[in-house]
Design an enzyme around this catalytic site. Sequence first.
Site, PDB file in Angstrom:
ATOM      1  CE  LYS A   1      -1.655   1.029   4.564  1.00  0.00           C
ATOM      2  NZ  LYS A   1      -1.591   3.354   4.681  1.00  0.00           N
ATOM      3  CG  ASN A   2       2.441   3.226   3.388  1.00  0.00           C
ATOM      4  OD1 ASN A   2       1.130   3.158   3.243  1.00  0.00           O
ATOM      5  ND2 ASN A   2       2.645   2.717   4.974  1.00  0.00           N
TER       6      ASN A   2
ATOM      7  NE  ARG B   1       1.566  11.982   6.811  1.00  0.00           N
ATOM      8  CZ  ARG B   1       1.965  13.350   7.794  1.00  0.00           C
ATOM      9  NH1 ARG B   1       1.254  13.875   8.030  1.00  0.00           N
ATOM     10  NH2 ARG B   1       2.879  13.215   7.379  1.00  0.00           N
TER      11      ARG B   1
ATOM     12  CG  ASP C   1       3.138   1.189   9.501  1.00  0.00           C
ATOM     13  OD1 ASP C   1       3.038   1.492   8.127  1.00  0.00           O
ATOM     14  OD2 ASP C   1       3.127   1.297  10.541  1.00  0.00           O
TER      15      ASP C   1
ATOM     16  CB  ILE D   1       7.514   6.366  15.640  1.00  0.00           C
ATOM     17  CG1 ILE D   1       8.468   5.129  15.099  1.00  0.00           C
ATOM     18  CG2 ILE D   1       6.841   6.920  13.702  1.00  0.00           C
ATOM     19  CD1 ILE D   1       9.893   5.828  14.616  1.00  0.00           C
TER      20      ILE D   1
ATOM     21  NE  ARG E   1      -7.107   4.621   5.495  1.00  0.00           N
ATOM     22  CZ  ARG E   1      -6.710   5.267   6.327  1.00  0.00           C
ATOM     23  NH1 ARG E   1      -6.821   5.074   7.560  1.00  0.00           N
ATOM     24  NH2 ARG E   1      -5.973   6.181   5.458  1.00  0.00           N
TER      25      ARG E   1
HETATM   26  C1  EPZ Z   1       4.037   6.253   6.471  1.00  0.00           C
HETATM   27  O1  EPZ Z   1       3.973   8.077   7.345  1.00  0.00           O
HETATM   28  C2  EPZ Z   1       3.345   6.035   6.535  1.00  0.00           C
HETATM   29  N1  EPZ Z   1       2.309   6.252   5.497  1.00  0.00           N
HETATM   30  C3  EPZ Z   1       2.496   5.423   7.372  1.00  0.00           C
HETATM   31  O2  EPZ Z   1       1.871   4.308   7.541  1.00  0.00           O
HETATM   32  C4  EPZ Z   1       3.767   4.916   8.518  1.00  0.00           C
HETATM   33  O3  EPZ Z   1       3.454   4.508  10.207  1.00  0.00           O
HETATM   34  C5  EPZ Z   1       5.002   5.669   8.303  1.00  0.00           C
HETATM   35  O4  EPZ Z   1       5.004   5.744   7.430  1.00  0.00           O
HETATM   36  C6  EPZ Z   1       6.178   5.185   8.960  1.00  0.00           C
HETATM   37  O5  EPZ Z   1       6.765   4.819   8.787  1.00  0.00           O
HETATM   38  C7  EPZ Z   1       2.460   6.143   4.039  1.00  0.00           C
HETATM   39  O6  EPZ Z   1       3.700   5.747   3.580  1.00  0.00           O
HETATM   40  C8  EPZ Z   1       0.938   6.304   3.598  1.00  0.00           C
HETATM   41  P1  EPZ Z   1       6.416  10.202   8.778  1.00  0.00           P
HETATM   42  P2  EPZ Z   1       4.467   9.083   7.510  1.00  0.00           P
HETATM   43  O7  EPZ Z   1       6.912  11.275   8.065  1.00  0.00           O
HETATM   44  O8  EPZ Z   1       4.655   9.771   6.065  1.00  0.00           O
HETATM   45  C9  EPZ Z   1       7.204  13.220  12.406  1.00  0.00           C
HETATM   46  C10 EPZ Z   1      -0.019   2.519   8.000  1.00  0.00           C
HETATM   47  O9  EPZ Z   1      -0.555   2.115   9.059  1.00  0.00           O
HETATM   48  N2  EPZ Z   1       7.234  14.206  11.347  1.00  0.00           N
HETATM   49  O10 EPZ Z   1       7.363   8.981   9.001  1.00  0.00           O
HETATM   50  O11 EPZ Z   1       3.332  10.522   7.227  1.00  0.00           O
HETATM   51  C11 EPZ Z   1       5.500  12.239  12.523  1.00  0.00           C
HETATM   52  O12 EPZ Z   1       5.050  13.031  13.491  1.00  0.00           O
HETATM   53  C12 EPZ Z   1       0.427   4.537   7.424  1.00  0.00           C
HETATM   54  O13 EPZ Z   1       0.311   2.292   6.945  1.00  0.00           O
HETATM   55  C13 EPZ Z   1       7.567  15.254  11.367  1.00  0.00           C
HETATM   56  O14 EPZ Z   1       7.871  15.874  12.622  1.00  0.00           O
HETATM   57  O15 EPZ Z   1       5.160   9.246   8.435  1.00  0.00           O
HETATM   58  C14 EPZ Z   1       5.745  11.372  13.056  1.00  0.00           C
HETATM   59  O16 EPZ Z   1       6.093  10.883  14.229  1.00  0.00           O
HETATM   60  C15 EPZ Z   1       0.287   4.715   9.321  1.00  0.00           C
HETATM   61  N3  EPZ Z   1       7.322  15.919  10.322  1.00  0.00           N
HETATM   62  C16 EPZ Z   1       7.398  10.909  12.403  1.00  0.00           C
HETATM   63  O17 EPZ Z   1       7.595  12.198  11.601  1.00  0.00           O
HETATM   64  C17 EPZ Z   1       7.297  15.566   9.443  1.00  0.00           C
HETATM   65  O18 EPZ Z   1       7.113  17.249   8.370  1.00  0.00           O
HETATM   66  C18 EPZ Z   1       7.265   9.685  11.201  1.00  0.00           C
HETATM   67  O19 EPZ Z   1       6.762  10.471  10.155  1.00  0.00           O
HETATM   68  C19 EPZ Z   1       6.675  15.182   9.168  1.00  0.00           C
HETATM   69  C20 EPZ Z   1       6.312  13.794   9.706  1.00  0.00           C
END
Ligand code: EPZ
Length: 457
Positions: free
Chosen positions: A34-35, A104, A319, A341, A411
């Site tokens: 998916k991701n 997102r 995840d 995370i 989803r």
């Molecule tokens: C991706 O989300 C995945 N989604 C998520 O999968 C996954 O859990 C996550 O990466 C972590 O591996 C998709 O790829 C569509 P991040 P993403 O930006 O990109 C902080 C699922 O269940 N952060 O790596 O949104 C944030 O708050 C989903 O399939 C900032 O601070 O995750 C978090 O604590 C859920 N500023 C950490 O980084 C930013 O600008 C990781 O978020 C961006 C993120």
Amino acid sequence: MVCEGNKKSYLKSQNLKIIGRSSLRGEVKISGAKNSALVLLAASLLTDEKIKLDNVPLLTDIEKMCNILKNLGVKLQTKDHQLIIDSTNISIKELPYELVNGLRASFFCIGALLTRFGEASIPLPGGCNIGKRPINEHISGLKALGAEIIIEKEIVKAKLAENKNRLHGSNIRLNCPSVGATETLIMAASLAQGRTVIENAAREPEIQDLCQMLNKMGAKIYDSGKEKIIIDGVQDLHGCSHKVIPDRIEAGTFLIAAAATSSSITVSPVIPNHLEAVLNKLEESGSKITTKGNSISIRGNNIKAVNIETAPFPGFPTDLQAPFMALMTIAKGRSTISETIFENRMNHVELLNQMGSSITVENNVARINGVKKLKGMTLAGADLRSSAALIIAALISRRVSHIYGLEHLDRGYENFELKLSQLGAQIKRETNRKINSHSYYEGNKLAKDSLAKIKVA
Ligand code: EPZ
């Protein structure tokens, strides 16, 4: 085809009836990731030539992303798990809130649209029930590449600086290895003038898959999967064919379900080194794992408590934190699970405790005392991965469970209950049309607070 609005309430009127204690056996086919598919769809905006994607999972998140692309004027042809995407005639306009809300990944289009067309307007993705989900890393990285960005009435408006017709390369160091920010910036830099270096980049396999497809399209990206990625911008990108990598999170979920039910199954196709941290923890907790080419077999027995701490790839994936916690509820001994995370990714704890688990949480660290058994219940999942955890708990428990919240499950897991039933689980999807309101959940002895949790993750 049930339209979006009805579809949502339709999904809310569905539940999975699960009769626990059945063991699993056989081989399960893993769908495309998916991701990965979501970001590859966003990347298709970078070219005016056709992109052919194979092994696309049939998920509601993919459907949502396709609707977003169609809204931009993209032509999509779907046939089974294949998508042909034609972004020749895109009319840039603001993406409507109702389309992007709850997905997102839609925000990841901003880098592609900005670098190809010089402008992009996308509603703020907002938070969800696993955390605030900020986008500061995306914004500061795009500004470093020369974008001018304002946020007006919850809309992120990005455009090139005056009298510039392209973004320019830059050295960017992320404060945190954000998956989405790394993907946004790779796409933006792919058509920028000059070299971009992204340090402290996320290393997830889905990012490596994105870079593989972009390089097939003519991009010049080096060292994806490492924490320093180099992108030499090119003038334009051409079409290509690409096959989405297998979903490591789906594969991990099935392996954990097998360990939790003392079963022997094989998952395939899968790329074993995408799951190293998870396989290590499954072995440490007593399961026997064998990998052969693109398949992994597991024999689960006498599960003992182990501690995990989620981390960016190649660490233990956030995840799979919820599904693994379901396993630890019946492990021998005490385990701790630290979620590093996301700030609010323990929605499943309360529900697992209702099923008889013994879990306490403090500062995002769950402490689990293994119990002998769980009891079947009627519950609603609060987000995508919590729903999977509840299903695993229901497979472990005695008697019957009804799990609601399938709008979250669908989803991220393609035909989840069908695949489980083909492995021997006693599980089936029930539709009860009369319930389209929340009242049924309450009437159905569902804890009110789990009702409040039914939001899009
Ligand atoms: C991706 O989300 C995945 N989604 C998520 O999968 C996954 O859990 C996550 O990466 C972590 O591996 C998709 O790829 C569509 P991040 P993403 O930006 O990109 C902080 C699922 O269940 N952060 O790596 O949104 C944030 O708050 C989903 O399939 C900032 O601070 O995750 C978090 O604590 C859920 N500023 C950490 O980084 C930013 O600008 C990781 O978020 C961006 C993120």
